[in-house]
Design an enzyme around this catalytic site. Structure first.
Site, short mmCIF file in Angstrom:
data_model
loop_
_atom_site.label_atom_id
_atom_site.label_comp_id
_atom_site.label_asym_id
_atom_site.label_seq_id
_atom_site.Cartn_x
_atom_site.Cartn_y
_atom_site.Cartn_z
N ASN A 1 -7.55 6.00 -9.78
CA ASN A 1 -6.90 7.08 -9.02
C ASN A 1 -7.28 8.44 -9.59
O ASN A 1 -7.60 8.52 -10.77
CB ASN A 1 -5.37 6.93 -9.13
CG ASN A 1 -4.85 5.79 -8.29
OD1 ASN A 1 -5.38 5.49 -7.25
ND2 ASN A 1 -3.80 5.17 -8.77
N TYR B 1 2.95 11.28 -3.65
CA TYR B 1 2.35 10.63 -4.81
C TYR B 1 0.82 10.64 -4.66
O TYR B 1 0.28 11.52 -4.02
CB TYR B 1 2.98 9.23 -5.04
CG TYR B 1 2.84 8.92 -6.50
CD1 TYR B 1 3.51 9.69 -7.45
CD2 TYR B 1 1.97 7.94 -6.94
CE1 TYR B 1 3.30 9.50 -8.79
CE2 TYR B 1 1.76 7.75 -8.31
CZ TYR B 1 2.43 8.53 -9.22
OH TYR B 1 2.21 8.36 -10.55
N ARG C 1 -2.74 12.16 -20.03
CA ARG C 1 -3.70 11.40 -19.20
C ARG C 1 -3.09 11.27 -17.81
O ARG C 1 -2.55 10.25 -17.45
CB ARG C 1 -3.98 10.04 -19.83
CG ARG C 1 -5.24 9.37 -19.31
CD ARG C 1 -4.95 8.05 -18.61
NE ARG C 1 -4.01 8.21 -17.52
CZ ARG C 1 -3.45 7.23 -16.84
NH1 ARG C 1 -3.68 5.99 -17.14
NH2 ARG C 1 -2.61 7.45 -15.85
N LYS D 1 7.14 10.18 -9.33
CA LYS D 1 7.53 8.78 -9.56
C LYS D 1 9.01 8.59 -9.29
O LYS D 1 9.43 7.59 -8.70
CB LYS D 1 7.21 8.39 -11.01
CG LYS D 1 5.76 8.08 -11.21
CD LYS D 1 5.52 6.62 -11.54
CE LYS D 1 4.16 6.19 -11.09
NZ LYS D 1 3.51 5.17 -11.87
N GLU E 1 5.03 7.40 -18.99
CA GLU E 1 4.08 7.57 -17.89
C GLU E 1 2.96 8.52 -18.26
O GLU E 1 3.22 9.64 -18.71
CB GLU E 1 4.87 8.14 -16.70
CG GLU E 1 4.07 8.31 -15.44
CD GLU E 1 3.74 6.99 -14.79
OE1 GLU E 1 4.50 6.02 -14.92
OE2 GLU E 1 2.68 6.91 -14.17
N ASP E 2 1.74 8.08 -18.05
CA ASP E 2 0.57 8.96 -18.21
C ASP E 2 0.45 9.58 -19.61
O ASP E 2 0.13 10.76 -19.76
CB ASP E 2 0.51 10.01 -17.10
CG ASP E 2 0.06 9.38 -15.77
OD1 ASP E 2 -0.16 8.15 -15.74
OD2 ASP E 2 -0.10 10.10 -14.77
N ASP F 1 4.56 2.14 -17.22
CA ASP F 1 4.10 1.73 -15.90
C ASP F 1 2.58 1.61 -15.82
O ASP F 1 2.06 0.75 -15.12
CB ASP F 1 4.60 2.72 -14.84
CG ASP F 1 4.36 2.18 -13.45
OD1 ASP F 1 4.80 1.05 -13.19
OD2 ASP F 1 3.72 2.87 -12.65
N ASP F 2 1.87 2.47 -16.55
CA ASP F 2 0.40 2.43 -16.48
C ASP F 2 -0.12 1.11 -17.01
O ASP F 2 -1.15 0.61 -16.56
CB ASP F 2 -0.21 3.57 -17.30
CG ASP F 2 0.39 4.90 -16.90
OD1 ASP F 2 0.32 5.21 -15.72
OD2 ASP F 2 0.96 5.59 -17.77
P1 NAD Z 1 -7.54 4.79 -19.90
O1 NAD Z 1 -8.04 6.13 -20.26
O2 NAD Z 1 -6.58 4.10 -20.80
O3 NAD Z 1 -8.77 3.78 -19.69
C1 NAD Z 1 -9.97 4.06 -19.02
C2 NAD Z 1 -11.02 3.21 -19.68
O4 NAD Z 1 -12.24 3.26 -18.96
C3 NAD Z 1 -11.29 3.68 -21.08
O5 NAD Z 1 -11.16 2.61 -21.97
C4 NAD Z 1 -12.72 4.19 -21.00
O6 NAD Z 1 -13.40 4.00 -22.21
C5 NAD Z 1 -13.28 3.33 -19.90
N1 NAD Z 1 -14.50 3.90 -19.36
C6 NAD Z 1 -14.85 5.20 -19.24
N2 NAD Z 1 -16.09 5.29 -18.73
C7 NAD Z 1 -16.54 4.05 -18.51
C8 NAD Z 1 -17.74 3.52 -17.99
N3 NAD Z 1 -18.72 4.30 -17.60
N4 NAD Z 1 -17.84 2.19 -17.90
C9 NAD Z 1 -16.85 1.40 -18.28
N5 NAD Z 1 -15.69 1.85 -18.79
C10 NAD Z 1 -15.53 3.16 -18.89
O7 NAD Z 1 -6.93 4.92 -18.46
P2 NAD Z 1 -6.12 3.81 -17.64
O8 NAD Z 1 -4.68 4.08 -17.74
O9 NAD Z 1 -6.60 2.47 -17.98
O10 NAD Z 1 -6.55 4.20 -16.17
C11 NAD Z 1 -7.88 4.01 -15.71
C12 NAD Z 1 -7.92 4.32 -14.23
O11 NAD Z 1 -7.12 3.40 -13.53
C13 NAD Z 1 -7.40 5.71 -13.88
O12 NAD Z 1 -8.24 6.29 -12.91
C14 NAD Z 1 -6.06 5.45 -13.30
O13 NAD Z 1 -5.70 6.38 -12.31
C15 NAD Z 1 -6.25 4.09 -12.67
N6 NAD Z 1 -4.99 3.36 -12.51
C16 NAD Z 1 -4.72 2.86 -11.28
C17 NAD Z 1 -3.54 2.20 -11.06
C18 NAD Z 1 -3.27 1.62 -9.70
O14 NAD Z 1 -4.01 1.76 -8.83
N7 NAD Z 1 -2.22 0.91 -9.48
C19 NAD Z 1 -2.63 2.06 -12.08
C20 NAD Z 1 -2.94 2.58 -13.35
C21 NAD Z 1 -4.14 3.23 -13.54
#
Ligand code: NAD
Length: 541
Positions: free
Chosen positions: A402, A97, A150, A168, A239-240, A262-263
Site C-alpha cells: 500500500n 483509509y 513507517r 483506523k 500502528e505503522d 496490526d501491521d
Molecule cells: P517493512 O518495512 O517492515 O518491510 C518491507 C520489506 O520489504 C523490508 O524487509 C525490505 O527490506 C523489503 N524490500 C525492500 N525492497 C525490496 C526488494 N526490492 N525486494 C524484496 N524485498 C524488498 O514494511 P511492512 O510493514 O512489511 O510493509 C510492506 C508493505 O506491505 C507496505 O507497502 C505496506 O503498506 C504493505 N502492507 C499491506 C497490508 C495489507 O494490504 N493488508 C498490510 C500491511 C502492510
C-alpha cells in the site's frame, strides 16, 4: 461514560460533534435544548442530510478534497459521518483509509484544519500521565498509536502520520460499531528524520532527529504505563512503527497488556484468510502449498508466522510448516548459505540454490502462492506473473503493498499476464477488470476486514491479552464469510458493504477464544452474539 451525563445546550450542542444533529433536531428538541432560532426552520431528517453529503462529496474535484470534506463532516457531526460511511462503504473506505489517507498524511501539514486525538511529544517525557488527563472522555476502549516512522509504504512522515490512527479508529467505529467516544488516536512525536518535513514551515511536529535507544524505550514505557493507569480497560493497537521497533514492542508488551500490532498480526490474518479462500478456487490444501513472499518485513514475517501456525493446525510439524514459506528480500532468495540474515529471516532460510532476484527465486521454489509485501511498485513484472502462470493453472498472486502506487502489480496486469487465470488480491482497492468479456472483481486484502471485529470482541469481553489464536479464529471466520458467488467473480474477500456483519461474526469468534483461553474479564453472557451486538454504536439519530 462520563460524556453521556454532559447536558450541552444551544450553540455548545451544535459544536459537539458527538451530539450534533444539525438541521435534524426536531421542533421539540430545539425548544428543549435552546436551539430555536439557531438553525434554519426546516427540520431535515438524517436520510435527506445524507443526500446533501453525497451531493457535496461527488462535487469535489479529487479524492484528497473528498478526504478533507469528510474529515470536516466528522468534526461537525459524527453520527451523520458514520451513517454516510457505513451505508456507502465501498465508496468511502478508499477515501477515509488507504489509498487516500496516504496522500492525506503526506500533505497533512498543508490540509490541517482541526486537531483530532492526542499528540504526545518527546519533550512531554515525565508528564505523560498528567497530559492524558486532558482527554475529555474517561471510558476509552481502543487506542491506535503510531510514531509515524513507517506510514503505509511511505516511510517516515513524523507527526503527519496522525492521519493513520485517526483513519483506523474511524474504521473501528464504521466497520464494527465501537462508539467514537471510546476511541482515541495518538501520535507519539519522537521527532523525524525526514529532512523535507523539517524544512517545511507548516510541519506541525517536533523538528528534531528521532529519539532512539534507551530514550525511545523509556518514552514508550512511560506512555504504556500512563495509558494503563488512565484507561485500564483499553486495547492498545500499535500502528505503522518501523520494523525494528514494531517487533520489539510487540514482544515486550503482548503478554503484559491488551495489545497487538496490526501491521504484523492483522495483516497476517487477512492474508491467511485470503489464501484459504483462494484455495477454494485453485484447489488443493494449505499443506500442499509453496508460498513465496517478496519482502521480509513486518507484514511478510507476520503472515508467515500465522501461516506456519495454520499449517501446524492442519497436521504439519513446525519444521515442515516452515519449509512451506520462502522469502525473497532485497538481496534475493533467503537461503541457508546466506550470511547476512537477521534472526527473524534465518528461520525461513532453507537449503536451496541461491537466486539473486524474484524471477530466479520462482524457478527455485516453484511457488503456488506469491505474496507481495515489499513496498516495491512493479516488482511483479510481466515475466514474474507469466512464470507463475506457467507453473500453476490458477496462480495465487497477492500484491499487498500500500498505497496503490506501491503495489507490486495491478489487478489488470495480473489478469492480462496470466490470461485471466490469476487469483488476485490487492492491498488497496482495484476497480473491476474486464477480461475477455468477463468482469473480474479483485478482492482487497484490507486489514479492515479483521481489526475492527477483533477489537470489538476483545473490548466486549475485556480480554486481558490479544492472542495468536484470536487472529487465527478471525482469519477462519472471515474466510467462512466468502460466498461461492464472491469467488466466481474472482474475489477472495466478501463485499465491503457486508463488513458490519463480518465484524460481528469475527467479534463473536474472538470472544469465544477469550473465554476458552480464560482471558475474558466479564462473566459469559447467555447469548454472546446478542450481547456483542448490543454494544455496537448505531449512527442513526
Ligand atoms: P517493512 O518495512 O517492515 O518491510 C518491507 C520489506 O520489504 C523490508 O524487509 C525490505 O527490506 C523489503 N524490500 C525492500 N525492497 C525490496 C526488494 N526490492 N525486494 C524484496 N524485498 C524488498 O514494511 P511492512 O510493514 O512489511 O510493509 C510492506 C508493505 O506491505 C507496505 O507497502 C505496506 O503498506 C504493505 N502492507 C499491506 C497490508 C495489507 O494490504 N493488508 C498490510 C500491511 C502492510
Amino acid at each position: 461514560m462520563s460524556h453521556d451525563h454532559m447536558t450541552r445546550r444551544g450553540v455548545e450542542l451544535l459544536h459537539d460533534p458527538l451530539r450534533n444533529k444539525g438541521t435534524a433536531f426536531t421542533e421539540e428538541e430545539r425548544a428543549r435544548l435552546g436551539l430555536t432560532g439557531l438553525l434554519p426552520p426546516q427540520v431535515i431528517p438524517q436520510e435527506v442530510q445524507m443526500a446533501r453529503v453525497l451531493e457535496n462529496f461527488h462535487r469535489k474535484p479529487n479524492d484528497l478534497e473528498r478526504y478533507i470534506f469528510l474529515t470536516s463532516l466528522q468534526d461537525r457531526n459524527e453520527s451523520l459521518f458514520y451513517r454516510v460511511v457505513t451505508e456507502n462503504m465501498e465508496l468511502m473506505m478508499p477515501i477515509i483509509y488507504t489509498p487516500t489517507v496516504g496522500q492525506a498524511c503526506k500533505e497533512y501539514a498543508h490540509i490541517y484544519r482541526n486537531p483530532r486525538g492526542m499528540y504526545l511529544a518527546a519533550d512531554h517525557r515525565g508528564s505523560i500521565g498528567a497530559i492524558l488527563d486532558n482527554w475529555p472522555y474517561d471510558d476509552v476502549r481502543v487506542i491506535v498509536v503510531t510514531d509515524g516512522e513507517r506510514i503505509l509504504g511511505l516511510g517516515d512522515l513524523g507527526a503527519n502520520g496522525m492521519g493513520i490512527p485517526v483513519g483506523k479508529l474511524s474504521l473501528y467505529s464504521a466497520c464494527a460499531g465501537i462508539h467514537p467516544a471510546r476511541t482515541l488516536p495518538i501520535t507519539l512525536d519522537v521527532g523525524t528524520n525526514n529532512a523535507e518535513l523539517i524544512a517545511d514551515p507548516l510541519y506541525p511536529g517536533l523538528k528534531q532527529p528521532r529519539l532512539r535507544g534507551e530514550d525511545y524505550d523509556a518514552f514508550i514505557d512511560e506512555f504504556v504505563e500512563a495509558v494503563q493507569r488512565r484507561f485500564p480497560r483499553v486495547l492498545l493497537q500499535f500502528e505503522d512503527f518501523a520494523n525494528q521497533n514494531a517487533f520489539r514492542l510487540l514482544h515486550s508488551y503482548r503478554d503484559r497488556i491488551c495489545t497487538f500490532n496490526d501491521d504484523i498480526q492483522g495483516t497476517a490474518a487477512v492474508a491467511l484468510s485470503g489464501v484459504l479462500s483462494a484455495l477454494r478456487i485453485s484447489g488443493g490444501t494449505l499443506t500442499d502449498q509453496r508460498i513465496l513472499f517478496l519482502g521480509a518485513g513486518e507484514a511478510g514475517l507476520g503472515i508467515a508466522e500465522l501461516l506456519v501456525a495454520a499449517l501446524q493446525m492442519d497436521g504439519l510439524s513446525h519444521e515442515a510448516a516452515l519449509r512451506r514459506c520462502w522469502f525473497v528480500d532485497s538481496r534475493g532468495l533467503v537461503v541457508g548459505s546466506r550470511t547476512d540474515l537477521s534472526a527473524h529471516k534465518q528461520v525461513y532460510a532453507h537449503d536451496a540454490a541461491s537466486a539473486p532476484n524474484l524471477l530466479e527465486a520462482i524457478d527455485v521454489v516453484r511457488p503456488t502462492v506469491l505474496l507481495g509485501v515489499s513496498g516495491q511498485p512493479g516488482a511483479f513484472t510481466e515475466a514474474v506473473v507469466r512464470r507463475m502462470a506457467d507453473l500453476n493453472d490458477r496462480p495465487v498472486v497477492f500484491a499487498l503493498s500500500n498505497p496503490t502506487s506501491k503495489a507490486e502489480c495491478t489487478a489488470a496486469q495480473a489478469y492480462s499476464w496470466s490470461d485471466g487465470r490469476a487469483v488476485f488480491a490487492g492491498g488497496s482497492p482495484f476497480a473491476p477488470v474486464e477480461h475477455e468479456g468477463r468482469a473480474l472483481v479483485p478482492g482487497q486484502g484490507n486489514n479492515a476486514y479483521i481489526f475492527p471485529g477483533l477489537g470489538l470482541g476483545v473490548v466486549a469481553v475485556e480480554a486481558a491479552h490479544v492472542t495468536d489464536e484470536m487472529f487465527m479464529a478471525a482469519a477462519h471466520t472471515l474466510a467462512a464469510q466468502v460466498s461461492d458467488q464472491d469467488l466466481d467473480s474472482g474475489s477472495v474477500y466478501p463485499p465491503l458493504r457486508e463488513i458490519r456483519n463480518v465484524s460481528l461474526a469475527i467479534a463473536v469468534a474472538v470472544a469465544e477464544v477469550a473465554y476458552a483461553q480464560g482471558l475474558a474479564r466479564v462473566p459469559r453472557p447467555g447469548d454472546l452474539a446478542a450481547y456483542i451486538r448490543s454494544q455496537m454504536f448505531d449512527p442513526v439519530y
